[in-house]
Design a protein around this motif. Structure first.
Motif, PDB file in Angstrom:
ATOM      1  N   HIS A   1       0.847  -1.192   0.000  1.00  0.00           N
ATOM      2  CA  HIS A   1       0.000   0.000   0.000  1.00  0.00           C
ATOM      3  C   HIS A   1       0.885   1.245   0.000  1.00  0.00           C
ATOM      4  N   PRO A   2       1.271   1.730  -1.178  1.00  0.00           N
ATOM      5  CA  PRO A   2       2.147   2.899  -1.245  1.00  0.00           C
ATOM      6  C   PRO A   2       1.515   4.127  -0.601  1.00  0.00           C
ATOM      7  N   PHE A   3       2.347   5.058  -0.285  1.00  0.00           N
ATOM      8  CA  PHE A   3       1.976   6.294   0.376  1.00  0.00           C
ATOM      9  C   PHE A   3       1.758   7.362  -0.687  1.00  0.00           C
ATOM     10  N   TYR A   4       0.568   7.959  -0.765  1.00  0.00           N
ATOM     11  CA  TYR A   4       0.242   8.987  -1.756  1.00  0.00           C
ATOM     12  C   TYR A   4      -0.063  10.292  -1.041  1.00  0.00           C
ATOM     13  N   MET A   5       0.859  11.233  -1.120  1.00  0.00           N
ATOM     14  CA  MET A   5       0.696  12.502  -0.419  1.00  0.00           C
ATOM     15  C   MET A   5       1.336  13.618  -1.226  1.00  0.00           C
ATOM     16  N   SER A   6       0.627  14.712  -1.370  1.00  0.00           N
ATOM     17  CA  SER A   6       1.213  15.918  -1.954  1.00  0.00           C
ATOM     18  C   SER A   6       1.331  16.953  -0.842  1.00  0.00           C
ATOM     19  N   VAL A   7       2.152  17.949  -1.085  1.00  0.00           N
ATOM     20  CA  VAL A   7       2.305  19.046  -0.135  1.00  0.00           C
ATOM     21  C   VAL A   7       2.096  20.345  -0.896  1.00  0.00           C
TER      22      VAL A   7
ATOM     23  N   GLN B   1      -9.768  24.075  -2.772  1.00  0.00           N
ATOM     24  CA  GLN B   1     -10.344  22.870  -3.361  1.00  0.00           C
ATOM     25  C   GLN B   1      -9.176  22.145  -4.005  1.00  0.00           C
ATOM     26  N   ASN B   2      -8.908  20.916  -3.569  1.00  0.00           N
ATOM     27  CA  ASN B   2      -7.760  20.173  -4.077  1.00  0.00           C
ATOM     28  C   ASN B   2      -8.128  18.694  -4.176  1.00  0.00           C
ATOM     29  N   ASP B   3      -8.363  18.238  -5.413  1.00  0.00           N
ATOM     30  CA  ASP B   3      -8.588  16.807  -5.623  1.00  0.00           C
ATOM     31  C   ASP B   3      -7.563  16.256  -6.620  1.00  0.00           C
ATOM     32  N   VAL B   4      -6.367  16.847  -6.602  1.00  0.00           N
ATOM     33  CA  VAL B   4      -5.265  16.387  -7.447  1.00  0.00           C
ATOM     34  C   VAL B   4      -4.995  14.912  -7.141  1.00  0.00           C
ATOM     35  N   LEU B   5      -4.969  14.114  -8.169  1.00  0.00           N
ATOM     36  CA  LEU B   5      -4.684  12.674  -8.135  1.00  0.00           C
ATOM     37  C   LEU B   5      -5.755  11.827  -7.449  1.00  0.00           C
ATOM     38  N   TYR B   6      -6.888  12.404  -7.080  1.00  0.00           N
ATOM     39  CA  TYR B   6      -7.931  11.608  -6.431  1.00  0.00           C
ATOM     40  C   TYR B   6      -8.468  10.523  -7.363  1.00  0.00           C
ATOM     41  N   ALA B   7      -8.559  10.814  -8.659  1.00  0.00           N
ATOM     42  CA  ALA B   7      -9.056   9.810  -9.606  1.00  0.00           C
ATOM     43  C   ALA B   7      -8.066   8.654  -9.753  1.00  0.00           C
ATOM     44  N   GLU B   8      -6.801   8.911  -9.458  1.00  0.00           N
ATOM     45  CA  GLU B   8      -5.768   7.884  -9.616  1.00  0.00           C
ATOM     46  C   GLU B   8      -5.525   7.074  -8.351  1.00  0.00           C
ATOM     47  N   HIS B   9      -5.720   7.682  -7.179  1.00  0.00           N
ATOM     48  CA  HIS B   9      -5.379   7.002  -5.921  1.00  0.00           C
ATOM     49  C   HIS B   9      -6.463   7.215  -4.868  1.00  0.00           C
ATOM     50  N   ASP B  10      -7.100   6.140  -4.452  1.00  0.00           N
ATOM     51  CA  ASP B  10      -8.131   6.221  -3.415  1.00  0.00           C
ATOM     52  C   ASP B  10      -7.580   6.718  -2.084  1.00  0.00           C
ATOM     53  N   THR B  11      -6.288   6.532  -1.862  1.00  0.00           N
ATOM     54  CA  THR B  11      -5.681   6.925  -0.582  1.00  0.00           C
ATOM     55  C   THR B  11      -4.864   8.211  -0.699  1.00  0.00           C
TER      56      THR B  11
ATOM     57  N   GLY C   1       2.584  36.367   6.721  1.00  0.00           N
ATOM     58  CA  GLY C   1       3.476  37.031   7.666  1.00  0.00           C
ATOM     59  C   GLY C   1       4.203  36.002   8.498  1.00  0.00           C
ATOM     60  N   ASP C   2       4.119  36.118   9.821  1.00  0.00           N
ATOM     61  CA  ASP C   2       4.787  35.154  10.700  1.00  0.00           C
ATOM     62  C   ASP C   2       3.830  34.057  11.185  1.00  0.00           C
ATOM     63  N   ARG C   3       2.624  34.027  10.618  1.00  0.00           N
ATOM     64  CA  ARG C   3       1.641  33.013  10.995  1.00  0.00           C
ATOM     65  C   ARG C   3       1.657  31.869   9.984  1.00  0.00           C
ATOM     66  N   ARG C   4       1.653  30.659  10.506  1.00  0.00           N
ATOM     67  CA  ARG C   4       1.613  29.455   9.666  1.00  0.00           C
ATOM     68  C   ARG C   4       0.495  28.559  10.190  1.00  0.00           C
ATOM     69  N   LYS C   5      -0.395  28.169   9.278  1.00  0.00           N
ATOM     70  CA  LYS C   5      -1.471  27.249   9.615  1.00  0.00           C
ATOM     71  C   LYS C   5      -1.374  26.073   8.657  1.00  0.00           C
ATOM     72  N   SER C   6      -1.708  24.896   9.143  1.00  0.00           N
ATOM     73  CA  SER C   6      -1.618  23.690   8.327  1.00  0.00           C
ATOM     74  C   SER C   6      -2.842  22.815   8.546  1.00  0.00           C
ATOM     75  N   THR C   7      -3.141  22.037   7.513  1.00  0.00           N
ATOM     76  CA  THR C   7      -4.204  21.056   7.611  1.00  0.00           C
ATOM     77  C   THR C   7      -3.898  19.917   6.646  1.00  0.00           C
ATOM     78  N   LYS C   8      -4.621  18.831   6.809  1.00  0.00           N
ATOM     79  CA  LYS C   8      -4.461  17.675   5.932  1.00  0.00           C
ATOM     80  C   LYS C   8      -5.842  17.239   5.491  1.00  0.00           C
ATOM     81  N   ILE C   9      -5.976  16.936   4.201  1.00  0.00           N
ATOM     82  CA  ILE C   9      -7.215  16.370   3.686  1.00  0.00           C
ATOM     83  C   ILE C   9      -6.884  15.064   2.973  1.00  0.00           C
ATOM     84  N   ASP C  10      -7.815  14.148   3.009  1.00  0.00           N
ATOM     85  CA  ASP C  10      -7.644  12.844   2.367  1.00  0.00           C
ATOM     86  C   ASP C  10      -8.833  12.563   1.468  1.00  0.00           C
TER      87      ASP C  10
END
Length: 162
Positions: free
Chosen positions: A18-24, A123-133, A143-152
């Motif tokens: 089960h390969p790892f599929y992640m973009s940043v 809105q980011n569904d890059v590679l969703y059609a290719e990889h279910d995971t 500025g000096d603020r950084r916020k992060s999130t993850k979607i699957d």
């Protein structure tokens, strides 16, 4: 000994199955330039395979025979699968190009002129059609603020409030 070996080998074997599929994606508001700068790190082979399928053609994005044609394909693909809106206004992103670094393609986009904003929708569904995971790490830097999130996959939207 056998139990310890299994505990170590099982995760290694499972990752091969089960390969790892992640973009940043990094979205940076550049106040002096009044621009929103976007860089997307996508595994080269995954992006190339999606482009082949999407465009029904063969290509090599690492050593392209026709770089402008590959840029056009990437720009069109990203326009279909990645979008931003700030404070409810859709931002038509300008594709700047891509660069290969190790096993990834860095794709660069920009929106200018960008004024300060309070809310950003992605809105980011890059590679969703290719990889279910497929998943996406998204970072917003203002500025000096950084916020992060993850979607699957299948979730394709994220929001940030400043």
């Amino acid at each position: 000994m056998g139990v310890l070996l299994c505990k170590w080998l099982l995760p290694v074997w499972m990752s091969a199955v089960h390969p790892f599929y992640m973009s940043v994606t990094e979205i940076r508001y550049n106040q002096p330039r009044k621009s929103l700068e976007v860089s997307c790190r996508i595994f080269t082979d995954d992006l190339e395979n999606a482009l082949k399928k999407y465009n029904k053609t063969s290509l090599d994005i690492i050593k392209p025979k026709d770089r402008p044609a590959v840029d056009t394909m990437i720009a069109r693909y990203l326009r279909q699968h990645f979008a931003l809106s700030a404070d409810g206004k859709t931002l038509p992103l300008h594709y700047l190009g891509y660069q290969i670094s190790e096993d990834a393609a860095w794709c660069f986009l920009e929106y200018t002129p960008m004024t300060p904003f309070k809310h950003l929708d992605i809105q980011n569904d890059v590679l969703y059609a290719e990889h279910d995971t497929q998943g996406h790490m998204i970072h917003l830097i203002v500025g000096d603020r950084r916020k992060s999130t993850k979607i699957d996959n299948p979730k394709a939207t994220a929001s940030f409030d400043l």
